[in-house]
Design a protein around this motif. Sequence first.
Motif, PDB file in Angstrom:
ATOM      1  N   GLN A 116      41.312  53.839  35.075  1.00  0.00           N
ATOM      2  CA  GLN A 116      41.258  52.877  33.980  1.00  0.00           C
ATOM      3  C   GLN A 116      42.245  51.727  34.186  1.00  0.00           C
ATOM      4  O   GLN A 116      42.027  50.614  33.700  1.00  0.00           O
ATOM      5  N   ARG A 117      43.314  51.959  34.940  1.00  0.00           N
ATOM      6  CA  ARG A 117      44.258  50.875  35.232  1.00  0.00           C
ATOM      7  C   ARG A 117      43.600  49.775  36.047  1.00  0.00           C
ATOM      8  O   ARG A 117      43.960  48.605  35.932  1.00  0.00           O
ATOM      9  N   PHE A 118      42.629  50.146  36.884  1.00  0.00           N
ATOM     10  CA  PHE A 118      41.944  49.162  37.726  1.00  0.00           C
ATOM     11  C   PHE A 118      40.661  48.640  37.086  1.00  0.00           C
ATOM     12  O   PHE A 118      40.114  47.635  37.537  1.00  0.00           O
ATOM     13  N   TRP A 119      40.190  49.330  36.051  1.00  0.00           N
ATOM     14  CA  TRP A 119      38.948  48.926  35.377  1.00  0.00           C
ATOM     15  C   TRP A 119      39.100  49.267  33.894  1.00  0.00           C
ATOM     16  O   TRP A 119      38.643  50.311  33.423  1.00  0.00           O
ATOM     17  N   PRO A 120      39.750  48.408  33.130  1.00  0.00           N
ATOM     18  CA  PRO A 120      40.112  48.721  31.742  1.00  0.00           C
ATOM     19  C   PRO A 120      38.920  49.024  30.837  1.00  0.00           C
ATOM     20  O   PRO A 120      39.090  49.656  29.781  1.00  0.00           O
ATOM     21  N   GLN A 121      37.717  48.597  31.199  1.00  0.00           N
ATOM     22  CA  GLN A 121      36.547  48.832  30.349  1.00  0.00           C
ATOM     23  C   GLN A 121      36.103  50.295  30.332  1.00  0.00           C
ATOM     24  O   GLN A 121      35.267  50.686  29.514  1.00  0.00           O
ATOM     25  N   LEU A 122      36.648  51.108  31.236  1.00  0.00           N
ATOM     26  CA  LEU A 122      36.245  52.507  31.297  1.00  0.00           C
ATOM     27  C   LEU A 122      36.658  53.233  30.024  1.00  0.00           C
ATOM     28  O   LEU A 122      37.761  53.053  29.512  1.00  0.00           O
ATOM     29  N   ASP A 123      35.743  54.089  29.539  1.00  0.00           N
ATOM     30  CA  ASP A 123      36.037  54.857  28.331  1.00  0.00           C
ATOM     31  C   ASP A 123      35.358  56.217  28.446  1.00  0.00           C
ATOM     32  O   ASP A 123      34.267  56.330  29.006  1.00  0.00           O
ATOM     33  N   TRP A 124      35.990  57.264  27.922  1.00  0.00           N
ATOM     34  CA  TRP A 124      35.428  58.598  28.008  1.00  0.00           C
ATOM     35  C   TRP A 124      35.916  59.469  26.863  1.00  0.00           C
ATOM     36  O   TRP A 124      36.886  59.157  26.178  1.00  0.00           O
ATOM     37  N   GLN A 125      35.216  60.562  26.676  1.00  0.00           N
ATOM     38  CA  GLN A 125      35.622  61.574  25.710  1.00  0.00           C
ATOM     39  C   GLN A 125      35.164  62.930  26.229  1.00  0.00           C
ATOM     40  O   GLN A 125      34.253  63.019  27.054  1.00  0.00           O
ATOM     41  N   VAL A 126      35.814  63.981  25.748  1.00  0.00           N
ATOM     42  CA  VAL A 126      35.522  65.324  26.241  1.00  0.00           C
ATOM     43  C   VAL A 126      34.284  65.874  25.535  1.00  0.00           C
ATOM     44  O   VAL A 126      34.175  65.814  24.313  1.00  0.00           O
ATOM     45  N   SER A 127      33.349  66.401  26.337  1.00  0.00           N
ATOM     46  CA  SER A 127      32.124  66.966  25.794  1.00  0.00           C
ATOM     47  C   SER A 127      32.379  68.383  25.292  1.00  0.00           C
ATOM     48  O   SER A 127      33.136  69.150  25.897  1.00  0.00           O
ATOM     49  N   SER A 128      31.727  68.738  24.190  1.00  0.00           N
ATOM     50  CA  SER A 128      31.843  70.092  23.638  1.00  0.00           C
ATOM     51  C   SER A 128      30.685  70.984  24.083  1.00  0.00           C
ATOM     52  O   SER A 128      30.641  72.166  23.743  1.00  0.00           O
ATOM     53  N   GLU A 129      29.755  70.429  24.851  1.00  0.00           N
ATOM     54  CA  GLU A 129      28.591  71.201  25.281  1.00  0.00           C
ATOM     55  C   GLU A 129      28.987  72.257  26.312  1.00  0.00           C
ATOM     56  O   GLU A 129      29.889  72.048  27.128  1.00  0.00           O
ATOM     57  N   GLU A 130      28.277  73.381  26.291  1.00  0.00           N
ATOM     58  CA  GLU A 130      28.479  74.392  27.327  1.00  0.00           C
ATOM     59  C   GLU A 130      27.855  73.902  28.626  1.00  0.00           C
ATOM     60  O   GLU A 130      26.860  73.172  28.621  1.00  0.00           O
ATOM     61  N   HIS A 131      28.437  74.315  29.751  1.00  0.00           N
ATOM     62  CA  HIS A 131      27.884  73.900  31.046  1.00  0.00           C
ATOM     63  C   HIS A 131      28.038  75.027  32.047  1.00  0.00           C
ATOM     64  O   HIS A 131      28.823  75.960  31.852  1.00  0.00           O
ATOM     65  N   ALA A 132      27.282  74.933  33.130  1.00  0.00           N
ATOM     66  CA  ALA A 132      27.296  75.983  34.147  1.00  0.00           C
ATOM     67  C   ALA A 132      28.655  76.065  34.819  1.00  0.00           C
ATOM     68  O   ALA A 132      29.436  75.106  34.840  1.00  0.00           O
ATOM     69  N   HIS A 133      28.924  77.229  35.399  1.00  0.00           N
ATOM     70  CA  HIS A 133      30.218  77.469  36.036  1.00  0.00           C
ATOM     71  C   HIS A 133      30.473  76.497  37.183  1.00  0.00           C
ATOM     72  O   HIS A 133      29.607  76.272  38.034  1.00  0.00           O
ATOM     73  N   GLU A 134      31.666  75.903  37.205  1.00  0.00           N
ATOM     74  CA  GLU A 134      32.178  75.148  38.341  1.00  0.00           C
ATOM     75  C   GLU A 134      33.635  75.524  38.514  1.00  0.00           C
ATOM     76  O   GLU A 134      34.332  75.843  37.547  1.00  0.00           O
ATOM     77  N   ALA A 135      34.120  75.490  39.750  1.00  0.00           N
ATOM     78  CA  ALA A 135      35.506  75.871  40.025  1.00  0.00           C
ATOM     79  C   ALA A 135      36.468  74.987  39.242  1.00  0.00           C
ATOM     80  O   ALA A 135      36.254  73.791  39.096  1.00  0.00           O
ATOM     81  N   GLY A 136      37.550  75.605  38.743  1.00  0.00           N
ATOM     82  CA  GLY A 136      38.538  74.840  37.998  1.00  0.00           C
ATOM     83  C   GLY A 136      39.658  74.303  38.866  1.00  0.00           C
ATOM     84  O   GLY A 136      40.228  73.254  38.571  1.00  0.00           O
ATOM     85  N   LEU A 137      39.979  75.022  39.937  1.00  0.00           N
ATOM     86  CA  LEU A 137      41.118  74.644  40.779  1.00  0.00           C
ATOM     87  C   LEU A 137      40.720  74.794  42.238  1.00  0.00           C
ATOM     88  O   LEU A 137      40.254  75.861  42.644  1.00  0.00           O
ATOM     89  N   LEU A 138      40.885  73.735  43.010  1.00  0.00           N
ATOM     90  CA  LEU A 138      40.468  73.767  44.412  1.00  0.00           C
ATOM     91  C   LEU A 138      41.335  72.835  45.240  1.00  0.00           C
ATOM     92  O   LEU A 138      41.409  71.641  44.960  1.00  0.00           O
ATOM     93  N   TYR A 139      42.021  73.395  46.234  1.00  0.00           N
ATOM     94  CA  TYR A 139      42.838  72.611  47.162  1.00  0.00           C
ATOM     95  C   TYR A 139      42.382  72.888  48.595  1.00  0.00           C
ATOM     96  O   TYR A 139      41.851  73.956  48.889  1.00  0.00           O
ATOM     97  N   LEU A 140      42.623  71.938  49.480  1.00  0.00           N
ATOM     98  CA  LEU A 140      42.393  72.125  50.910  1.00  0.00           C
ATOM     99  C   LEU A 140      43.719  72.051  51.666  1.00  0.00           C
ATOM    100  O   LEU A 140      44.547  71.192  51.380  1.00  0.00           O
ATOM    101  N   ASP A 141      43.891  72.944  52.623  1.00  0.00           N
ATOM    102  CA  ASP A 141      45.019  72.883  53.550  1.00  0.00           C
ATOM    103  C   ASP A 141      44.511  72.234  54.837  1.00  0.00           C
ATOM    104  O   ASP A 141      43.642  72.791  55.509  1.00  0.00           O
ATOM    105  N   CYS A 142      45.036  71.052  55.152  1.00  0.00           N
ATOM    106  CA  CYS A 142      44.549  70.298  56.317  1.00  0.00           C
ATOM    107  C   CYS A 142      45.556  70.290  57.465  1.00  0.00           C
ATOM    108  O   CYS A 142      45.519  69.400  58.325  1.00  0.00           O
TER     109      CYS A 142
END
Length: 363
Positions: free
Chosen positions: A280-306
């Motif tokens: 948003q610092r680079f594009w101030p027009q961006l706007d969002w809000q958190v959805s309350s809808e249920e959704h399919a499982h996706e990983a919450g935490l993911l890191y790569l060791d390179c």
Amino acid sequence: MEGVVVRLFGDRYRGRRVLLTGHTGFKGSWLAAWLTRLGADVTCLALDPEGSPNHWDLLACPVRDLRVDIRDSAAVRAAFDQAQPEMVFHLAAQALVRRSYRDPLENWSSNVMGTAHVLDACRQTSSVRAVVVATTDKVYANREWSWGYREVDALGGHDPYSASKAACELLVDSYRKSFWQCDDAPLLATARAGNVIGGGDWSADRLIPDLVRAVTQETALHIRSPGSTRPWQHVLECLSGYLLLGQRLLEGERALAEAWNFGPQPEANRSVADVLAKLQRFWPQLDWQVSSEEHAHEAGLLYLDCAKSRSRLNWCPVLSLDQALEMTADWYRSHHASGQVITFDQVANYIESARAANAVWVS
């Protein structure tokens, strides 16, 4: 850079016959653009782009553009017979987690059997010397732990997309061991990248494309998981890793024919909410809000060791997360204002940044 002769990837791609699958997709279109700049003789095969606008049509790259479904083994083989490639980059895939839930059979047939068709065409084409297969950071059995996954960690996958990409890794390893063990056999490697961002991505159910669509429609984006953490990187970062790996395979370094992580610096492992705030610092027009809808499982935490790609390939990211986000915002803002793309300008600017950072692939 005026007056300075810059050689990229040891000039290994100049005049080289390269076959790229998936060029009408986001990452593939950027790789096609870069390969043409490197002077490669490029043949591309993929399905038609989905939707409009799409990055591929806007680029107008000078390549052989073959519309082939990788699930059609005969069509894939015919494309290889025509191109007689020396280097193959396989990026064609069903690449969306939520879509894989909606149509798991499409996902498995594209990602596993499609890859098998490409590998078997490579096996039957004597000109092929090196192959890089792009998978994903989601191939790992995700334990939601707070350290990075290494290439030796267990493969897995909860959703159909992640599981199919883990299966691709097993498929590649099987082909490598079964068919390509002799000294003059092609060298085959896989590349696992983090969450890739950049201009020209209009895929559904991806954070930044969804946000760009919301801005265009002057609505707020509803985000699913603001606390989910990912290794965010600009598309050119992982592609520099793919190209460096391909270069080294073409140079005959058999010990490098294995799996590789290409991810950002640790500080770029940030939550969705952090990325949105920075963007948003680079594009101030961006706007969002958190959805309350249920959704399919996706990983919450993911890191790569390179550490492996840093120590054995001498590959390192060039951009900070802020720079990657600024480039992404600039691309979309420019396209929104003019309908034109700044892809080739951004490739040139990235190369200059890599040269200033003494990246191993620039000389």
